[in-house]
Design a protein around this motif. Structure first.
Motif, PDB file in Angstrom:
ATOM      1  N   ASP A  42      -4.375  11.543  -2.912  1.00  0.00           N
ATOM      2  CA  ASP A  42      -5.305  12.672  -2.986  1.00  0.00           C
ATOM      3  C   ASP A  42      -6.319  12.471  -4.115  1.00  0.00           C
ATOM      4  O   ASP A  42      -7.489  12.842  -3.987  1.00  0.00           O
ATOM      5  CB  ASP A  42      -4.537  13.975  -3.217  1.00  0.00           C
ATOM      6  N   ILE A  43      -5.851  11.906  -5.224  1.00  0.00           N
ATOM      7  CA  ILE A  43      -6.758  11.656  -6.343  1.00  0.00           C
ATOM      8  C   ILE A  43      -7.711  10.520  -6.000  1.00  0.00           C
ATOM      9  O   ILE A  43      -8.921  10.604  -6.252  1.00  0.00           O
ATOM     10  CB  ILE A  43      -5.950  11.345  -7.618  1.00  0.00           C
ATOM     11  N   TYR A  44      -7.196   9.471  -5.392  1.00  0.00           N
ATOM     12  CA  TYR A  44      -8.072   8.333  -5.043  1.00  0.00           C
ATOM     13  C   TYR A  44      -9.157   8.769  -4.068  1.00  0.00           C
ATOM     14  O   TYR A  44     -10.333   8.417  -4.241  1.00  0.00           O
ATOM     15  CB  TYR A  44      -7.240   7.204  -4.446  1.00  0.00           C
ATOM     16  N   ASP A 164       4.652   1.399  -2.145  1.00  0.00           N
ATOM     17  CA  ASP A 164       3.833   0.228  -2.489  1.00  0.00           C
ATOM     18  C   ASP A 164       2.857   0.511  -3.624  1.00  0.00           C
ATOM     19  O   ASP A 164       2.201  -0.406  -4.140  1.00  0.00           O
ATOM     20  CB  ASP A 164       3.078  -0.299  -1.269  1.00  0.00           C
ATOM     21  N   LEU A 165       2.744   1.769  -4.037  1.00  0.00           N
ATOM     22  CA  LEU A 165       1.897   2.183  -5.170  1.00  0.00           C
ATOM     23  C   LEU A 165       0.443   1.728  -4.993  1.00  0.00           C
ATOM     24  O   LEU A 165      -0.271   1.479  -5.966  1.00  0.00           O
ATOM     25  CB  LEU A 165       2.464   1.649  -6.504  1.00  0.00           C
ATOM     26  N   GLN A 166       0.019   1.694  -3.754  1.00  0.00           N
ATOM     27  CA  GLN A 166      -1.328   1.211  -3.446  1.00  0.00           C
ATOM     28  C   GLN A 166      -2.405   2.000  -4.179  1.00  0.00           C
ATOM     29  O   GLN A 166      -3.337   1.422  -4.752  1.00  0.00           O
ATOM     30  CB  GLN A 166      -1.573   1.289  -1.934  1.00  0.00           C
ATOM     31  N   PHE A 167      -2.271   3.322  -4.174  1.00  0.00           N
ATOM     32  CA  PHE A 167      -3.347   4.149  -4.725  1.00  0.00           C
ATOM     33  C   PHE A 167      -3.321   4.181  -6.247  1.00  0.00           C
ATOM     34  O   PHE A 167      -4.369   4.354  -6.876  1.00  0.00           O
ATOM     35  CB  PHE A 167      -3.276   5.545  -4.117  1.00  0.00           C
ATOM     36  N   HIS A 168      -2.165   3.994  -6.846  1.00  0.00           N
ATOM     37  CA  HIS A 168      -2.119   3.825  -8.299  1.00  0.00           C
ATOM     38  C   HIS A 168      -2.866   2.550  -8.692  1.00  0.00           C
ATOM     39  O   HIS A 168      -3.622   2.532  -9.673  1.00  0.00           O
ATOM     40  CB  HIS A 168      -0.671   3.748  -8.779  1.00  0.00           C
TER      41      HIS A 168
END
Length: 469
Positions: A42-44, A164-168
């Motif tokens: 949501d942040i990305y 997968d922590l893609q958006f981090h």
């Protein structure tokens, strides 16, 4: 119905000293929100809310529970009613929630994010609906804008260990000015009560790590691999929710055998389930300590007690309550086992049942150590059913009396809505009013440098130093 300044500059601040402490010190500090349920995606993508219903009522079981309490039909809560119908029913409910923290929080959000002084009630429903929706559609209150407007320095999401922590990663590569960091939420990795379900978790872990998990040691290796992956993506916190703690023996030589039974999908006795779960918890904690992570433990939820509603509405929809089991003995054993080998990580304890506040405030003092951080073992902020003025005061009073209030790492939102960041203001006002009361009564010195230092540290600097993001 107009509002004659309900959320005024003096909201929750009962003396000139409290007002001065808040306005001069607390109000300007950045925010470190180290436990949220916001989504990094949501942040990305810079999510915007479609309406005030989407912002408030789409996923908040606190509000759903309150609406049921005043007699609102489920159709207008989790049912198929329109967004306006649901908001209209929330306005119908609000006058009956006088004194509730939800009443205070929602009006604080109306003031801070929408510049509205009107009370939530049926008479103002249409006006508030139109005003808030227009503001939301303008783009001024997108996910990123809310974080920037609130001077958020760092924010931690709550993440599945197999994510997968893609958006981090994308946010870090973009160098978004707010640190958006993952938290390793380990519930599924230690929940052995359902062996077939736990075996599915093991299979998913093996698939994610591209390893073969055929014994206890290969399971440990896969866990370590996921922890290293999270660490490389900026993670410095773990979290786990434990409904009930049991004091049991820890014969470690039996762990391999119990894990073998799990792999064979054989039934375990309750004691065996507890044994294996405790050993997994212990191994994870050792790994956290090696990387200087903080370990958060949420204690005392009795989930989904209404079985009819669990069937019709689902999990996590507002039907969980405080567990009244004892936690201190078993928790002390777990911490002591880790401390015996100098592998106890920084630990933050949150209790849902207020009966445990004072026992846990005494417990943390038995395991303090300067090896990793000042205030290494923390009594976490008032949580869930305690997340209100009285709960916050009780938590801070217990900590002041039995521990070190000046080392407290402060507030968090534990929320799925970015608008909940205003709860940091709520907490800071409660803190400043409490300190002012103590200073005026002579319980603590009315000494500005000391009061400023305390407020600055609790609201920002302690968390910054403790987590070392």
């Amino acid at each position: 119905m107009t509002n004659p300044g309900y959320i005024s500059d003096t909201f929750l601040l009962e003396s000139p000293l409290a007002q001065q402490l808040y306005q001069s010190y607390a109000s300007h500090l950045p925010i470190i929100d180290f436990h949220t349920h916001l989504e990094a995606s949501d942040i990305y993508y810079d999510r915007s809310y479609s309406s005030i219903t989407d912002a408030w009522l789409s996923s908040d079981h606190y509000l759903w529970r309150a609406m049921r309490s005043v007699g609102i039909d489920e159709y207008f809560i989790t049912g198929d009613a329109s967004e306006y119908e649901k908001f209209s029913q929330w306005c119908e409910a609000m006058p009956f929630l006088i004194g509730s923290p939800l009443y205070q929080w929602c009006h604080l959000e109306l003031k801070r994010f929408f510049q509205l002084d009107q009370l939530l009630c049926p008479e103002n429903c249409q006006t508030i609906w139109q005003h808030c929706n227009q503001k939301l559609k303008s783009g001024e209150l997108s996910a990123r804008q809310i974080l920037i407007q609130n001077k958020v320095d760092a924010l931690c999401t709550t993440d599945d260990p197999l994510s997968d922590l893609q958006f981090h990663r994308l946010l870090a590569e973009e160098q978004f000015p707010v640190k958006v960091l993952p938290t390793f939420r380990a519930d599924g990795l230690i929940n052995t009560q359902n062996p077939p379900q736990f075996k599915l978790t093991i299979n998913k872990l093996a698939e994610t790590t591209k390893t073969s998990i055929n014994d206890w040691h290969s399971f440990q290796h896969a866990l370590k691999q996921r922890i290293e992956f999270f660490h490389a993506h900026g993670c410095r916190l773990s979290d786990v929710g434990i409904n009930q703690l049991d004091a049991i023996e820890q014969p470690s030589h039996r762990t391999e055998h119990l894990f073998e039974l799990i792999l064979k999908e054989q039934d375990l006795t309750l004691t065996q389930q507890q044994q294996l779960s405790a050993d997994i918890f212990h191994y994870l904690a050792e790994q956290y300590h090696q990387r200087n992570w903080a370990m958060q433990i949420h204690l005392g939820v009795m989930p989904n007690v209404n079985k009819r509603r669990l069937t019709t509405v689902g999990v996590g929809t507002g039907f969980s309550i405080m567990h009244d089991s004892q936690v201190t003995i078993a928790l002390a054993e777990r911490l002591s086992r880790l401390d015996n080998t100098n592998q106890l990580p920084k630990t933050v304890l949150y209790n849902l049942n207020p009966k445990d506040t004072w026992p846990l405030a005494s417990l943390i003092g038995a395991f303090q150590d300067s090896d990793s951080a000042a205030g290494k073992i923390q009594l976490g902020a008032a949580w869930w059913f305690n997340d209100h003025k009285h709960g916050m005061i009780q938590q801070m009073t217990a900590l002041a009396n039995l521990g070190s209030l000046g080392r407290f790492i402060g507030m968090l939102t534990d929320s799925r809505s970015a608008l909940s960041l205003s709860r940091h203001e709520y907490f800071r006002r409660v803190l400043c009013d409490l300190l002012a009361k103590w200073a005026i009564s002579g319980e603590i010195p009315n000494h500005q440098p000391l009061l400023k230092q305390t407020i600055d540290n609790i609201c920002y600097h302690n968390a910054k130093q403790y987590f070392d993001f």
